[in-house]
Structure formats: C-alpha cells, structure tokens
Design a protein around this motif. Structure first.
Motif, PDB file in Angstrom:
ATOM      1  N   GLU A   7       0.797  -1.219   0.000  1.00 48.14           N
ATOM      2  CA  GLU A   7       0.000   0.000   0.000  1.00 48.14           C
ATOM      3  C   GLU A   7       0.832   1.274   0.000  1.00 48.14           C
ATOM      4  O   GLU A   7       0.305   2.360  -0.224  1.00 48.14           O
ATOM      5  CB  GLU A   7      -0.963   0.007   1.185  1.00 48.14           C
ATOM      6  N   THR A   8       2.130   1.165   0.251  1.00 45.01           N
ATOM      7  CA  THR A   8       2.980   2.352   0.242  1.00 45.01           C
ATOM      8  C   THR A   8       4.006   2.321  -0.890  1.00 45.01           C
ATOM      9  O   THR A   8       4.970   3.070  -0.873  1.00 45.01           O
ATOM     10  CB  THR A   8       3.719   2.499   1.586  1.00 45.01           C
ATOM     11  N   SER A   9       3.797   1.450  -1.879  1.00 48.45           N
ATOM     12  CA  SER A   9       4.778   1.274  -2.945  1.00 48.45           C
ATOM     13  C   SER A   9       4.168   1.546  -4.311  1.00 48.45           C
ATOM     14  O   SER A   9       2.970   1.387  -4.520  1.00 48.45           O
ATOM     15  CB  SER A   9       5.348  -0.152  -2.913  1.00 48.45           C
ATOM     16  N   ALA A  10       5.020   1.953  -5.241  1.00 44.99           N
ATOM     17  CA  ALA A  10       4.610   2.225  -6.617  1.00 44.99           C
ATOM     18  C   ALA A  10       5.691   1.718  -7.561  1.00 44.99           C
ATOM     19  O   ALA A  10       6.862   1.629  -7.194  1.00 44.99           O
ATOM     20  CB  ALA A  10       4.373   3.717  -6.832  1.00 44.99           C
ATOM     21  N   ALA A  11       5.288   1.402  -8.799  1.00 46.12           N
ATOM     22  CA  ALA A  11       6.258   0.867  -9.753  1.00 46.12           C
ATOM     23  C   ALA A  11       5.785   1.103 -11.176  1.00 46.12           C
ATOM     24  O   ALA A  11       4.597   1.299 -11.435  1.00 46.12           O
ATOM     25  CB  ALA A  11       6.481  -0.624  -9.518  1.00 46.12           C
ATOM     26  N   VAL A  27       2.570  -3.822  -5.950  1.00 52.57           N
ATOM     27  CA  VAL A  27       2.481  -2.459  -5.423  1.00 52.57           C
ATOM     28  C   VAL A  27       1.036  -1.988  -5.554  1.00 52.57           C
ATOM     29  O   VAL A  27       0.164  -2.726  -5.995  1.00 52.57           O
ATOM     30  CB  VAL A  27       3.441  -1.507  -6.171  1.00 52.57           C
ATOM     31  N   SER A  28       0.783  -0.729  -5.183  1.00 54.00           N
ATOM     32  CA  SER A  28      -0.583  -0.202  -5.282  1.00 54.00           C
ATOM     33  C   SER A  28      -0.659   1.089  -6.073  1.00 54.00           C
ATOM     34  O   SER A  28      -1.746   1.628  -6.264  1.00 54.00           O
ATOM     35  CB  SER A  28      -1.156   0.041  -3.879  1.00 54.00           C
ATOM     36  N   GLY A  29       0.464   1.610  -6.543  1.00 56.83           N
ATOM     37  CA  GLY A  29       0.469   2.859  -7.293  1.00 56.83           C
ATOM     38  C   GLY A  29       1.400   2.790  -8.469  1.00 56.83           C
ATOM     39  O   GLY A  29       2.139   1.812  -8.658  1.00 56.83           O
ATOM     40  N   VAL A  30       1.372   3.822  -9.306  1.00 57.52           N
ATOM     41  CA  VAL A  30       2.253   3.901 -10.466  1.00 57.52           C
ATOM     42  C   VAL A  30       3.161   5.115 -10.329  1.00 57.52           C
ATOM     43  O   VAL A  30       2.799   6.119  -9.727  1.00 57.52           O
ATOM     44  CB  VAL A  30       1.458   3.986 -11.782  1.00 57.52           C
ATOM     45  N   MET A  31       4.351   5.010 -10.891  1.00 57.50           N
ATOM     46  CA  MET A  31       5.312   6.104 -10.808  1.00 57.50           C
ATOM     47  C   MET A  31       5.036   7.202 -11.827  1.00 57.50           C
ATOM     48  O   MET A  31       5.208   8.380 -11.555  1.00 57.50           O
ATOM     49  CB  MET A  31       6.736   5.569 -11.014  1.00 57.50           C
ATOM     50  N   GLN A  32       4.659   6.815 -13.031  1.00 60.51           N
ATOM     51  CA  GLN A  32       4.353   7.755 -14.094  1.00 60.51           C
ATOM     52  C   GLN A  32       3.141   7.253 -14.862  1.00 60.51           C
ATOM     53  O   GLN A  32       2.819   6.067 -14.804  1.00 60.51           O
ATOM     54  CB  GLN A  32       5.550   7.946 -15.041  1.00 60.51           C
TER      55      GLN A  32
END
Length: 252
Positions: free
Chosen positions: A11-15, A51-56
């Motif tokens: 929940e605190t990671s993005a990739a 992960v739970s988010g995206v970087m770009q």
C-alpha cells in the motif's frame, strides 16, 4: 491513496516498467544532425499485485489506474546544426538543470520530462558558454498525476525566453547567471521575469555552493526571493554536506 503501512509494503509502494529506443546522427546531411527517442511505459499489472500505485502515467487520473497504465510517446525529436563555436538544437529535447534551472529535465523518475524548444549555445568567449533558448511547450514529470503523452504549450503558445551565461575562468569555480522572460504570462496581461545566480566551488576534498534569485510578476505586489547555500566534504570514505535554503512568502 498511498497512506499508512510500513516501508516496502504494497500500500505504500509504486512501480512502472519503461523501455526507450533512441537514435542519434550528428551529420545526416550537410552538417545537419537529428535525434529521436520513443518511450514505452507499462505497470505490467504490478499495481494490482506487488504495489498499489504507479510512478508515471500515460493517461487517465490517479483514481482510475486502469486508464493510466500502458502507453507510448515521442519524448525527443530534434534537429541540430553547428557552425564555428555555435550550436543550434531545435525540437523536442531535454534541457540541463545547470543551464536552465527553472525549466529542466528531471531524472528522478522512470523517464525524464522533455521540452519543445530552440536552444542556441555559443562558446566564442574563453571559458564561457552563452546559452539562449525559447521554450514553447513541455510535458510534466510527476508521480501518477500527469499524462506524459500530453505536451502542453507554454504561456499560450508565446513560450518563455531564457538567457544563461556560465563562466569557468577560475579553476574549480563555476559561475552561472540566468534570466527568463515571458510576455503576458499566466494572466494574459503581465510579464514574468526571473533572475537567478549560482556559484559552485569544488576543490575535490570539499565543495561550496551559493545560489539565489527572484521571480517577478507584475500582477503580484510581492516578488518571490530565495537563497541557498551548502558546504560539503569527504572524509574516511564518508560524504557529508550541510545546506540551508530560504524562500519568502511572495505573492506568486
């Protein structure tokens, strides 16, 4: 939202996963060169498993990750030409922070943001580079929120003009001064002026740096002023640095 949780938790990671294809030829015809780069970006569905988010992002909004995941865009497409001690680069390109501190390509993310610009560099003066630029558009490097395929015109197609002078006449010392100007900027009626100065001294065992400047817009009574300083050194294999910066409560 990516809140709570421990470091490296889902929940605190993005990739993101990115691939870039680049082609550069400095002399395509009669001294005219060209450069081209295309980027591809994908989450590889990691946002739903690891992960739970995206970087770009290449579209959509952070509340709709399915619409942001996969896409491609032309990140660079430019022509170059040189004569004497002058070089010209026109088209979509990266801009270096050392010469363009208020409009530069940030490398902290998967891919850099780029600019639609015309850049002219002259080195006729000994140990001095004079750089002029017109920056007409750009995309934005941010985490999740911005569509990298969307290149917006800057200042309603009028763009912003820049002049930078950088001098290295004194050993280990780099002095840089930059001025930006944009007519009818933001409100369509008042111009913007930015002045910035930077001094960096690097003697190997230690380094010093100071920088400061002001952002002036006629629609605001108070200008933005800022100042920063740093000192760094290396000892026993350890890099150490002390820095200070301050920005006033300007109106813009």
């Amino acid at each position: 939202e990516n809140t709570g949780g421990d470091l490296f938790d889902q929940e605190t990671s993005a990739a993101d996963f990115g691939v870039q294809l680049r082609a550069v030829n400095n002399d395509v015809f009669a001294g005219i060169g060209a450069g081209f780069a295309v980027n591809g970006l994908s989450t590889l569905n990691l946002e739903n498993s690891v992960v739970s988010g995206v970087m770009q992002a290449t579209g959509g909004h952070e509340d709709d990750l399915d619409g942001m995941t996969d896409g491609g865009w032309i990140s660079e497409a430019y022509l170059t030409y040189g004569f004497g001690n002058t070089s010209i680069k026109a088209g979509r390109q990266t801009l270096p922070k050392a010469l363009s501190p208020f409009a530069f390509s940030e490398s902290w993310n998967v891919f850099e943001n780029t600019f639609d610009a015309v850049l002219v560099v002259n080195t006729d003066i000994s140990n001095t580079a004079v750089v002029g630029a017109w920056v007409g558009g750009n995309n934005v490097n941010s985490m999740m929120l911005s569509n990298l395929t969307d290149f917006n015109s800057l200042n309603n197609d009028d763009g912003v003009y820049m002049l930078t002078v950088q001098n290295k006449s004194i050993s280990d010392l780099t002095l840089t001064g930059t001025y930006y100007y944009g007519a009818d900027f933001a409100d369509g009626q008042n111009s913007i002026d930015i002045l910035w100065g930077d001094a960096q001294y690097n003697a190997g065992s230690f380094n010093l740096g100071v920088q400061g400047g002001t952002v002036m817009h006629d629609a605001f009574e108070d200008d933005i002023t800022s100042f920063g300083a740093k000192i760094g050194t290396t000892f026993a294999g350890i890099n150490a640095e002390l820095g200070y910066s301050n920005v006033n409560d300007g109106g813009l």
